[in-house]
Design a protein around this motif. Structure first.
Motif, PDB file in Angstrom:
ATOM      1  N   ARG A  67       0.837  -1.208   0.000  1.00 15.52           N
ATOM      2  CA  ARG A  67       0.000   0.000   0.000  1.00 15.52           C
ATOM      3  C   ARG A  67       0.863   1.247   0.000  1.00 15.52           C
ATOM      4  O   ARG A  67       1.887   1.312   0.677  1.00 15.52           O
ATOM      5  CB  ARG A  67      -0.937   0.002   1.207  1.00 15.52           C
ATOM      6  N   LEU A  68       0.367   2.252  -0.738  1.00 20.33           N
ATOM      7  CA  LEU A  68       1.076   3.524  -0.872  1.00 20.33           C
ATOM      8  C   LEU A  68       0.060   4.652  -0.863  1.00 20.33           C
ATOM      9  O   LEU A  68      -0.928   4.612  -1.604  1.00 20.33           O
ATOM     10  CB  LEU A  68       1.874   3.525  -2.190  1.00 20.33           C
ATOM     11  N   ALA A  88      -0.053   8.954  -0.954  1.00 23.31           N
ATOM     12  CA  ALA A  88       0.629  10.234  -1.117  1.00 23.31           C
ATOM     13  C   ALA A  88      -0.343  11.360  -0.790  1.00 23.31           C
ATOM     14  O   ALA A  88      -1.505  11.323  -1.198  1.00 23.31           O
ATOM     15  CB  ALA A  88       1.153  10.385  -2.542  1.00 23.31           C
ATOM     16  N   LEU A  99       4.521  11.065   2.003  1.00 27.38           N
ATOM     17  CA  LEU A  99       4.134   9.663   1.855  1.00 27.38           C
ATOM     18  C   LEU A  99       3.859   9.074   3.242  1.00 27.38           C
ATOM     19  O   LEU A  99       4.695   8.371   3.811  1.00 27.38           O
ATOM     20  CB  LEU A  99       5.249   8.875   1.144  1.00 27.38           C
ATOM     21  N   LEU A 153       3.731   3.913   3.247  1.00 26.69           N
ATOM     22  CA  LEU A 153       4.654   3.319   2.286  1.00 26.69           C
ATOM     23  C   LEU A 153       4.969   1.921   2.803  1.00 26.69           C
ATOM     24  O   LEU A 153       5.982   1.692   3.455  1.00 26.69           O
ATOM     25  CB  LEU A 153       5.917   4.158   2.148  1.00 26.69           C
ATOM     26  N   LEU A 211       8.616  -1.220  -1.392  1.00 27.52           N
ATOM     27  CA  LEU A 211       8.415   0.145  -1.869  1.00 27.52           C
ATOM     28  C   LEU A 211       9.514   1.043  -1.306  1.00 27.52           C
ATOM     29  O   LEU A 211       9.740   1.068  -0.101  1.00 27.52           O
ATOM     30  CB  LEU A 211       7.040   0.667  -1.445  1.00 27.52           C
ATOM     31  N   ARG A 212      10.180   1.777  -2.180  1.00 24.45           N
ATOM     32  CA  ARG A 212      11.287   2.633  -1.770  1.00 24.45           C
ATOM     33  C   ARG A 212      11.076   4.044  -2.318  1.00 24.45           C
ATOM     34  O   ARG A 212      10.853   4.236  -3.510  1.00 24.45           O
ATOM     35  CB  ARG A 212      12.617   2.093  -2.305  1.00 24.45           C
ATOM     36  N   ARG A 213      11.170   5.042  -1.427  1.00 23.99           N
ATOM     37  CA  ARG A 213      11.090   6.426  -1.888  1.00 23.99           C
ATOM     38  C   ARG A 213      12.406   6.809  -2.542  1.00 23.99           C
ATOM     39  O   ARG A 213      13.487   6.551  -1.998  1.00 23.99           O
ATOM     40  CB  ARG A 213      10.771   7.378  -0.743  1.00 23.99           C
ATOM     41  N   VAL A 245       8.381   7.032  -6.091  1.00 24.19           N
ATOM     42  CA  VAL A 245       8.473   5.735  -5.411  1.00 24.19           C
ATOM     43  C   VAL A 245       8.871   4.683  -6.440  1.00 24.19           C
ATOM     44  O   VAL A 245       8.343   4.672  -7.558  1.00 24.19           O
ATOM     45  CB  VAL A 245       7.140   5.351  -4.741  1.00 24.19           C
ATOM     46  N   VAL A 267      -2.447   2.049  -4.629  1.00 25.49           N
ATOM     47  CA  VAL A 267      -1.798   3.359  -4.676  1.00 25.49           C
ATOM     48  C   VAL A 267      -2.866   4.436  -4.655  1.00 25.49           C
ATOM     49  O   VAL A 267      -3.793   4.418  -5.476  1.00 25.49           O
ATOM     50  CB  VAL A 267      -0.923   3.505  -5.935  1.00 25.49           C
ATOM     51  N   LEU A 311       2.560  12.406  -7.647  1.00 35.27           N
ATOM     52  CA  LEU A 311       3.220  11.134  -7.370  1.00 35.27           C
ATOM     53  C   LEU A 311       3.667  10.482  -8.669  1.00 35.27           C
ATOM     54  O   LEU A 311       2.917  10.445  -9.645  1.00 35.27           O
ATOM     55  CB  LEU A 311       2.262  10.207  -6.621  1.00 35.27           C
ATOM     56  N   VAL A 316       5.377   6.766  -9.854  1.00 33.93           N
ATOM     57  CA  VAL A 316       5.704   5.406  -9.421  1.00 33.93           C
ATOM     58  C   VAL A 316       6.323   4.647 -10.590  1.00 33.93           C
ATOM     59  O   VAL A 316       5.743   4.598 -11.684  1.00 33.93           O
ATOM     60  CB  VAL A 316       4.457   4.652  -8.904  1.00 33.93           C
TER      61      VAL A 316
END
Length: 246
Positions: free
Chosen positions: A6-7, A9, A19, A22, A30-32, A42, A61, A69, A71
């Motif tokens: 799950r993400l 923003a 965020l 995350l 998931l990495r910012r 992301v 998302v 955002l 992705v």
């Protein structure tokens, strides 16, 4: 395997995007990454091989009001055969609120020989939301025949349908390799752009490089569809569509 990442923003009130959620799960980490001009970026990183036969994975998302955002993914996603019976399921759910913008730009999905994947992407857009969505599918790795791939994309804007399409390729899918569908190509993709500014200036249909076309949709949207011999030529065609849409 069952997993849901799950993400979320949200606009931070200072011209940027925060965020608050995350949360990776299972094979989806998931990495910012570094963003620009108030946009949050992301990257989806594959933490393990997936999707495999029998897996059920999902990615949710949400871009809240005013958020910006982008992705992407660190590498291609490869659908592989697994020990469990039945197809793998991969569901993507995208929600974009009023005044928000989402660029959904993952790397290609590769349908490996012997795999079976059912992929669904569901998008809910508010009336003033903006979206750029790219999908790329590669049928088989180098020198191999593809697995079975079924892909469905549904988009609603303001609660009303904007786009609903389903495509099926590989063993058991009738006519998928004929002249009316892929015509021997092994890479297929599309680029969907939804922007309220196109209400005033609708795009005109046009042919792009190779076997690619760009057509307007009902509402402030345009859809580019392309087939190509390989992933590189497919990306070039969709990049041209980005330029054409502006």
């Amino acid at each position: 395997m069952r997993a849901t990442a799950r993400l979320l923003a949200e606009a931070d009130g200072r011209g940027g995007t925060a965020l608050p959620v995350l949360a990776g799960d299972g094979p989806l980490a998931l990495r910012r990454t570094r963003g620009v001009a108030g946009e949050a970026c992301v990257t989806v990183v594959g933490a393990m091989s997936a999707p495999l036969g029998g897996d059920r994975i999902a990615l949710e998302v949400t871009a809240g009001p005013g958020a910006r955002l982008r992705v992407g993914s660190a590498a291609a996603t490869i659908a592989l055969p697994g020990r469990a019976a039945g197809p793998a399921h991969y569901e993507i759910r995208l929600t974009v609120a009023d005044g928000a913008a989402l660029h959904w730009l993952p790397e290609p999905l590769i349908s490996a020989h012997g795999s079976e994947l059912m992929m669904t992407t569901r998008v809910e857009l508010a009336p003033t939301a903006r979206l750029v969505l790219r999908e790329e599918q590669i049928l088989g790795r180098t020198g191999e025949s593809p697995g079975r791939l079924t892909s469905r994309l549904t988009v609603h804007r303001g609660g009303r349908p904007l786009l609903d399409q389903e495509l099926s390729y590989g063993p058991g899918a009738p006519g998928w390799d004929g002249g009316a569908v892929l015509g021997g190509h092994r890479a297929v993709g599309q680029l969907l752009v939804v922007d309220p500014s196109h209400d005033a200036q609708p795009l005109t249909p046009r042919r792009l490089a190779g076997t690619a076309v760009l057509v307007p949709l009902t509402g402030p949207a345009a859809l580019a569809t392309a087939v190509a011999p390989d992933a590189l030529q497919l990306r070039r065609a969709l990049d041209e569509a980005v330029t054409a849409v502006g």
